[in-house]
Design a protein around this motif. Sequence first.
Motif, short mmCIF file in Angstrom:
data_model
loop_
_atom_site.label_atom_id
_atom_site.label_comp_id
_atom_site.label_asym_id
_atom_site.label_seq_id
_atom_site.Cartn_x
_atom_site.Cartn_y
_atom_site.Cartn_z
N SER A 10 0.83 -1.21 0.00
CA SER A 10 0.00 0.00 0.00
C SER A 10 0.86 1.26 0.00
CB SER A 10 -0.92 0.01 1.23
OG SER A 10 -1.84 -1.06 1.18
N LEU A 11 1.97 1.22 0.74
CA LEU A 11 2.88 2.35 0.77
C LEU A 11 3.51 2.57 -0.60
CD1 LEU A 11 4.39 4.53 2.36
CD2 LEU A 11 6.07 2.80 3.03
N PHE A 12 3.88 1.48 -1.26
CA PHE A 12 4.44 1.60 -2.61
C PHE A 12 3.39 2.12 -3.59
CE2 PHE A 12 5.54 -0.36 -6.78
CZ PHE A 12 6.71 0.34 -7.02
N ARG A 13 2.15 1.67 -3.43
CA ARG A 13 1.06 2.16 -4.29
C ARG A 13 0.88 3.67 -4.13
NH1 ARG A 13 -2.52 -0.93 -2.69
NH2 ARG A 13 -2.72 -2.40 -4.43
N ILE A 14 1.00 4.15 -2.90
CA ILE A 14 0.88 5.60 -2.64
C ILE A 14 2.00 6.35 -3.36
CG2 ILE A 14 1.07 7.38 -0.85
CD1 ILE A 14 -0.32 5.39 1.05
N GLN A 15 3.20 5.79 -3.36
CA GLN A 15 4.31 6.42 -4.07
C GLN A 15 3.98 6.55 -5.57
OE1 GLN A 15 7.37 7.46 -2.50
NE2 GLN A 15 6.06 7.09 -0.71
N LEU A 16 3.41 5.50 -6.14
CA LEU A 16 3.04 5.54 -7.56
C LEU A 16 1.92 6.54 -7.81
CD1 LEU A 16 3.03 1.72 -8.48
CD2 LEU A 16 4.86 3.38 -8.87
N ILE A 28 11.58 0.95 -1.33
CA ILE A 28 10.39 0.34 -0.73
C ILE A 28 10.06 -0.95 -1.46
CG2 ILE A 28 7.90 0.61 -0.36
CD1 ILE A 28 8.41 3.64 -0.05
N LEU A 29 10.11 -0.88 -2.78
CA LEU A 29 9.82 -2.06 -3.60
C LEU A 29 10.81 -3.18 -3.30
CD1 LEU A 29 8.23 -3.42 -5.88
CD2 LEU A 29 9.73 -2.27 -7.52
N ASP A 30 12.08 -2.83 -3.20
CA ASP A 30 13.12 -3.83 -2.92
C ASP A 30 12.92 -4.45 -1.55
OD1 ASP A 30 15.45 -5.25 -3.64
OD2 ASP A 30 16.66 -3.91 -2.43
N SER A 31 12.53 -3.63 -0.58
CA SER A 31 12.32 -4.16 0.78
C SER A 31 11.14 -5.12 0.84
CB SER A 31 12.11 -3.00 1.77
OG SER A 31 10.87 -2.35 1.51
N ILE A 32 10.13 -4.88 0.02
CA ILE A 32 8.98 -5.78 -0.02
C ILE A 32 9.39 -7.16 -0.51
CG2 ILE A 32 6.72 -6.20 -1.10
CD1 ILE A 32 6.40 -3.17 -1.36
N LEU A 33 10.34 -7.18 -1.43
CA LEU A 33 10.75 -8.44 -2.07
C LEU A 33 11.88 -9.14 -1.33
CD1 LEU A 33 10.75 -7.03 -5.71
CD2 LEU A 33 9.13 -8.70 -4.79
N ALA A 47 1.47 -9.72 -7.53
CA ALA A 47 0.65 -8.57 -7.11
C ALA A 47 1.32 -7.26 -7.50
CB ALA A 47 0.42 -8.63 -5.60
N LEU A 48 2.63 -7.17 -7.29
CA LEU A 48 3.35 -5.94 -7.63
C LEU A 48 3.43 -5.74 -9.14
CD1 LEU A 48 6.24 -6.22 -5.02
CD2 LEU A 48 4.46 -4.46 -5.06
N GLY A 49 3.58 -6.83 -9.90
CA GLY A 49 3.58 -6.72 -11.36
C GLY A 49 2.26 -6.19 -11.87
N ASP A 50 1.16 -6.70 -11.31
CA ASP A 50 -0.17 -6.22 -11.69
C ASP A 50 -0.31 -4.73 -11.37
OD1 ASP A 50 -0.87 -8.73 -12.56
OD2 ASP A 50 -1.93 -9.27 -10.71
N LEU A 51 0.19 -4.33 -10.21
CA LEU A 51 0.12 -2.93 -9.81
C LEU A 51 0.90 -2.03 -10.77
CD1 LEU A 51 -0.56 -0.65 -7.84
CD2 LEU A 51 1.39 -1.36 -6.44
N LEU A 52 2.11 -2.43 -11.11
CA LEU A 52 2.93 -1.63 -12.02
C LEU A 52 2.31 -1.54 -13.41
CD1 LEU A 52 6.47 -2.92 -10.98
CD2 LEU A 52 5.65 -0.56 -10.76
N ARG A 53 1.79 -2.67 -13.89
CA ARG A 53 1.17 -2.67 -15.23
C ARG A 53 -0.09 -1.81 -15.28
NH1 ARG A 53 3.28 -7.91 -15.05
NH2 ARG A 53 1.41 -8.72 -14.04
N VAL A 85 10.65 -6.91 -9.95
CA VAL A 85 9.55 -7.86 -9.75
C VAL A 85 9.62 -9.05 -10.71
CG1 VAL A 85 8.03 -6.06 -8.86
CG2 VAL A 85 7.92 -6.67 -11.28
N GLY A 86 10.62 -9.04 -11.60
CA GLY A 86 10.82 -10.18 -12.48
C GLY A 86 9.97 -10.19 -13.73
N ASP A 87 9.41 -9.02 -14.10
CA ASP A 87 8.63 -8.94 -15.34
C ASP A 87 9.57 -8.52 -16.47
OD1 ASP A 87 6.90 -8.45 -17.44
OD2 ASP A 87 5.43 -7.37 -16.25
N THR A 88 10.26 -9.49 -17.03
CA THR A 88 11.27 -9.21 -18.05
C THR A 88 10.66 -8.63 -19.31
OG1 THR A 88 12.55 -11.08 -17.20
CG2 THR A 88 13.19 -10.21 -19.35
N GLU A 89 9.50 -9.12 -19.70
CA GLU A 89 8.87 -8.64 -20.93
C GLU A 89 8.56 -7.15 -20.86
OE1 GLU A 89 5.19 -9.80 -23.97
OE2 GLU A 89 5.36 -10.78 -22.03
#
Length: 243
Positions: A10-16, A28-33, A47-53, A85-89
């Motif tokens: 949620s904190l990362f989502r607020i940043q976005l 923040i993203l790195d700490s989550i992972l 979940a994070l990939g979906d959020l970023l996309r 988050v490992g979304d190479t594509e």
Amino acid sequence: MSSAISRQISLFRIQLENRRFNGAALQILDSILAAKDIRSLLEIRSALGDLLRSEIAPVLGEIAKKSAYEKLLTVDFFVKAFALVGDTESCLALKYEALVLRETKCAVDHDLHVSYQEWYAFGKDSLDNGFYTIAVKGFERALLCIQSHGNIDPDLDTFSIEAHMIDEIKKLRDMAATLVASHSVYTESANYMKRKAIHDEGKWTSRSDKRQEVASVTFRNGIKRRNMMKLQQSQRLLQNTTP
């Protein structure tokens, strides 16, 4: 997913949402992972990939009229985020857009110039990760860069470098193109076999229905003949016993 992880996401989502595309957001993203078990990590990455996309399209729309540098800083943030988050594509797709943007602006600002080494590295990354179509594009761009003679160190033997790199890049480009074609043939073959299986199943069902229909008619006719024979026998017995 634990409540602590949910709060961090949620904190990362607020940043976005606040468009804070900076190192703090990436931390923040790195700490989550960090330090998660495999099962949880896969769930969190998804979940994070979906959020970023979900954020990337509106963000790119918002920065459409901004300067090239502002666009590149934003794209670079998402490239790094998708890599984490490992979304190479998505990572490679954004890298490609960033390189193309730099090429379109380098005539005005030479600092944005793209070297053949960058395109070569991009093509190699795409090839290694199985994105063959975009790898072909990367290698083609690298060849164009070399042929423009604007990417070679003047202290080195330009001709030998060009000859070596052109051969190397063409070899990798052709390999990627072959893999694209092979993948297309495989996909087409798979689709053909699927269509054939459906068609054959339909034919078999139709034949089975016909066979069942024929069997049913034969069975009913057999019963009729049997009943008729019994009737005839009964009639003969009746006639024999009649005085």
